[in-house]
Motif scaffolding. Structure first.
Motif, mmCIF file in Angstrom:
data_model
loop_
_atom_site.group_PDB
_atom_site.id
_atom_site.type_symbol
_atom_site.label_atom_id
_atom_site.label_comp_id
_atom_site.label_asym_id
_atom_site.label_seq_id
_atom_site.Cartn_x
_atom_site.Cartn_y
_atom_site.Cartn_z
ATOM 1 N N SER A 13 5.470 -5.962 -3.538
ATOM 2 C CA SER A 13 3.954 -5.084 -4.010
ATOM 3 C C SER A 13 4.100 -3.924 -3.543
ATOM 4 C CB SER A 13 2.883 -6.453 -2.765
ATOM 5 O OG SER A 13 2.983 -5.716 -1.585
ATOM 6 N N PRO A 14 3.092 -3.289 -4.043
ATOM 7 C CA PRO A 14 2.903 -1.344 -4.225
ATOM 8 C C PRO A 14 3.492 -1.175 -2.187
ATOM 9 C CG PRO A 14 0.983 -2.375 -5.416
ATOM 10 C CD PRO A 14 1.980 -3.752 -4.961
ATOM 11 N N GLU A 15 2.804 -2.193 -1.350
ATOM 12 C CA GLU A 15 2.766 -1.619 -0.010
ATOM 13 C C GLU A 15 3.777 -1.938 0.129
ATOM 14 O OE1 GLU A 15 -0.976 -2.183 -1.259
ATOM 15 O OE2 GLU A 15 0.411 -3.978 -1.731
ATOM 16 N N ASP A 40 6.298 8.200 -6.384
ATOM 17 C CA ASP A 40 4.858 8.329 -5.094
ATOM 18 C C ASP A 40 5.935 9.039 -4.062
ATOM 19 O OD1 ASP A 40 3.407 7.884 -6.924
ATOM 20 O OD2 ASP A 40 2.347 6.740 -6.648
ATOM 21 N N TRP A 94 8.754 -0.156 -11.506
ATOM 22 C CA TRP A 94 8.334 0.302 -10.157
ATOM 23 C C TRP A 94 8.437 1.837 -9.921
ATOM 24 C CZ3 TRP A 94 4.621 -2.271 -6.966
ATOM 25 C CH2 TRP A 94 4.708 -3.999 -7.352
ATOM 26 N N ARG A 128 -0.754 0.361 -14.272
ATOM 27 C CA ARG A 128 -1.065 0.588 -13.138
ATOM 28 C C ARG A 128 -1.660 2.256 -13.562
ATOM 29 N NH1 ARG A 128 2.939 -2.258 -10.655
ATOM 30 N NH2 ARG A 128 4.239 -0.626 -11.051
ATOM 31 N N ARG A 187 6.788 0.951 -1.206
ATOM 32 C CA ARG A 187 6.669 1.387 -0.968
ATOM 33 C C ARG A 187 7.303 1.734 0.581
ATOM 34 N NH1 ARG A 187 2.820 2.388 -4.549
ATOM 35 N NH2 ARG A 187 2.066 3.661 -5.931
ATOM 36 N N ASP A 200 6.807 4.123 -10.586
ATOM 37 C CA ASP A 200 5.348 5.059 -10.221
ATOM 38 C C ASP A 200 5.529 4.953 -8.896
ATOM 39 O OD1 ASP A 200 4.823 1.897 -10.378
ATOM 40 O OD2 ASP A 200 2.834 2.130 -9.884
ATOM 41 N N ALA A 201 5.775 3.585 -8.092
ATOM 42 C CA ALA A 201 6.331 3.788 -6.734
ATOM 43 C C ALA A 201 7.108 5.082 -6.196
ATOM 44 C CB ALA A 201 6.660 3.129 -5.842
ATOM 45 N N GLU A 243 14.772 -1.047 -5.723
ATOM 46 C CA GLU A 243 13.166 -1.354 -5.025
ATOM 47 C C GLU A 243 12.714 -2.631 -6.150
ATOM 48 O OE1 GLU A 243 12.228 0.565 -8.429
ATOM 49 O OE2 GLU A 243 13.682 0.881 -7.073
ATOM 50 N N PRO A 275 5.086 -0.009 -15.330
ATOM 51 C CA PRO A 275 3.522 1.038 -14.051
ATOM 52 C C PRO A 275 2.829 1.603 -14.778
ATOM 53 C CG PRO A 275 6.283 1.066 -13.790
ATOM 54 C CD PRO A 275 6.625 0.312 -14.682
#
Length: 429
Positions: free
Chosen positions: A223-225, A271, A265, A308, A228, A267-268, A216, A305
């Motif tokens: 970006s986070p969006e 999730d 990333w 965040r 994800r 953390d993403a 990723e 991460p």
């Protein structure tokens, strides 16, 4: 686990001129004997420049990622390219790592030389010589698990050809790599492309499809969006492959591998991987972050991460390069004896953090001192008016991007906060 005999062999290696910064009077001692002396980094005869790792920071980082992975139901195969240090691999495995990730065949050979039983190669392996070696390793050790990417039909053809020529007795486990988007790095660009690669794998007996994967960190304009969104594509691909019966070569209790996760990333990843639906077989959610083990004072300090999600904990920078002031030609300028051969510089210049006085050994913050450039063997320092800095003083610098710091040092002291060196980490780049 890692082969204890190989670690013992590292401790028996003799200290000599090959290893930068080690005390000249330690010549001929074994690494283990030198570690047992518990010399002080500043007064024990080490020469400058010298890169040291914080024992306390390393331990804290190892424990944090173990806790984080468990909390989020993730397996963990840290990328070994960061340190290429078998001692650190052993510590990572002791802290619950599923295996170690590699990028190229040489790294996998280092891992196997030290007894690592699970290797995830985050690349398509099409080198015939490396595949012959791999076939031999798998034939010789039935407990050895190897997984690698495939992202093209041609790659599958080359792997099959080489493995058949090598007389491989076991199929190589592969995961289809989904590319992170247009202009990204490797990986099949579309779901249809991924399906074509999976079809090619199903058509040969030398490979076995065990999952899907990707990186990723290569998502364009991340970006986070966006990250994800791509991770959900990866999860959907795993579900689609499962629904289509593409994992029927796995036993009912074998896990489907779904893998991603660099150091920016995860953390993403945690999730979205929590959203993986129930599939026809258990799922191994495999994270591959590597830079966490030492963290840094630049690139990953900004990207981690944990910035965040501070409630999850915080990584600690473990790398510090100590160099000596060898010239103070003007009140605004000084030079230390460490440069591009010693410090990471591909992303950020080193950060001056501490000064150890040559007069009395006292340590103070490096206030008013900035690293402005690096030559091959010199660091350029700018000093603000009134800054006290003398020839002979040691300057401790934080580094950015550990992957290009470890590779400049073959034997790295592991030092406690008071400077006591408790161990030495051998690297193999």
């Amino acid at each position: 686990m890692i082969d204890g005999g190989s670690l013992a062999a590292l401790a028996r290696e003799r200290v000599d001129h090959r290893f930068k910064a080690l005390p000249p009077d330690a010549e001929g001692l074994t690494v283990g004997a030198l570690a047992a002396e518990r010399r002080n980094l500043f007064t024990g005869g080490f020469t400058t420049p010298v890169l040291a790792l914080s024992a306390e920071a390393i331990e804290a980082n190892l424990a944090l990622l173990q806790t984080y992975s468990r909390r989020h139901g993730l397996a963990f195969a840290p990328h070994g390219k960061t340190s290429m240090s078998p001692r650190l691999f052993a510590r990572q495995l002791e802290h619950g790592a599923w295996g170690i990730t590699a990028a190229v065949p040489h790294q996998a050979r280092v891992y196997r030389a030290h007894g690592i039983r699970r290797i995830f190669l985050a690349n398509e392996l099409v080198d015939a010589a490396a595949l012959r070696w791999l076939a031999g390793e798998m034939d010789a050790d039935p407990d050895f698990r190897f997984v690698c990417y495939v992202d093209s039909v041609r790659g599958v053809e080359l792997m099959d050809e080489a493995l058949r020529a090598a007389g491989a007795s076991r199929p190589v486990d592969v995961v289809v790599e989904l590319g992170a988007g247009p202009g990204a790095r490797t990986g099949a660009r579309t779901e249809d492309d991924c399906a074509a690669v999976a079809d090619a794998v199903a058509g040969v007996s030398t490979l076995r499809l065990v999952g899907v994967a990707g990186y990723e960190g290569e998502v364009p304009d991340a970006s986070p969006e966006r990250v994800r969104e791509w991770l959900r594509r990866l999860v959907a691909l795993a579900a689609a492959f499962d629904a289509a019966g593409r994992f029927t070569s796995l036993a009912a209790d074998e896990e489907i591998l779904v893998s991603a996760g660099g150091s920016a990333w995860f953390d993403a990843v945690a999730d979205v991987f929590a959203e993986i639906p129930v599939l026809g077989r258990p799922v191994c959610r495999l994270l591959r972050s590597g830079a966490y083990v030492s963290h840094d004072d630049g690139h990953y300090r900004h990207l981690t991460p944990f910035n965040r999600v501070p409630g999850e904990g915080a990584l600690q920078p473990a790398l510090r390069l100590w160099a000596q002031v060898v010239s103070r030609p003007t009140p605004e300028q000084a030079f230390v004896n460490a440069g591009k051969r010693d410090a990471a510089y591909d992303l950020d210049l080193p950060e001056a953090q501490a000064v150890r006085s040559a007069r009395d050994g006292s340590v103070r913050p490096a206030t008013g001192i900035t690293v402005t450039g690096l030559s091959d063997q010199h660091g350029w320092l700018r000093t603000e008016p009134g800054t006290v800095l003398e020839v002979g003083d040691w300057v401790g610098m934080g580094l950015s991007h550990p992957c290009t710091a470890f590779d400049k040092w073959q034997l790295i002291p592991l030092a406690e906060a008071d400077g006591t060196v408790t161990d030495y980490l051998r690297t193999f780049f």
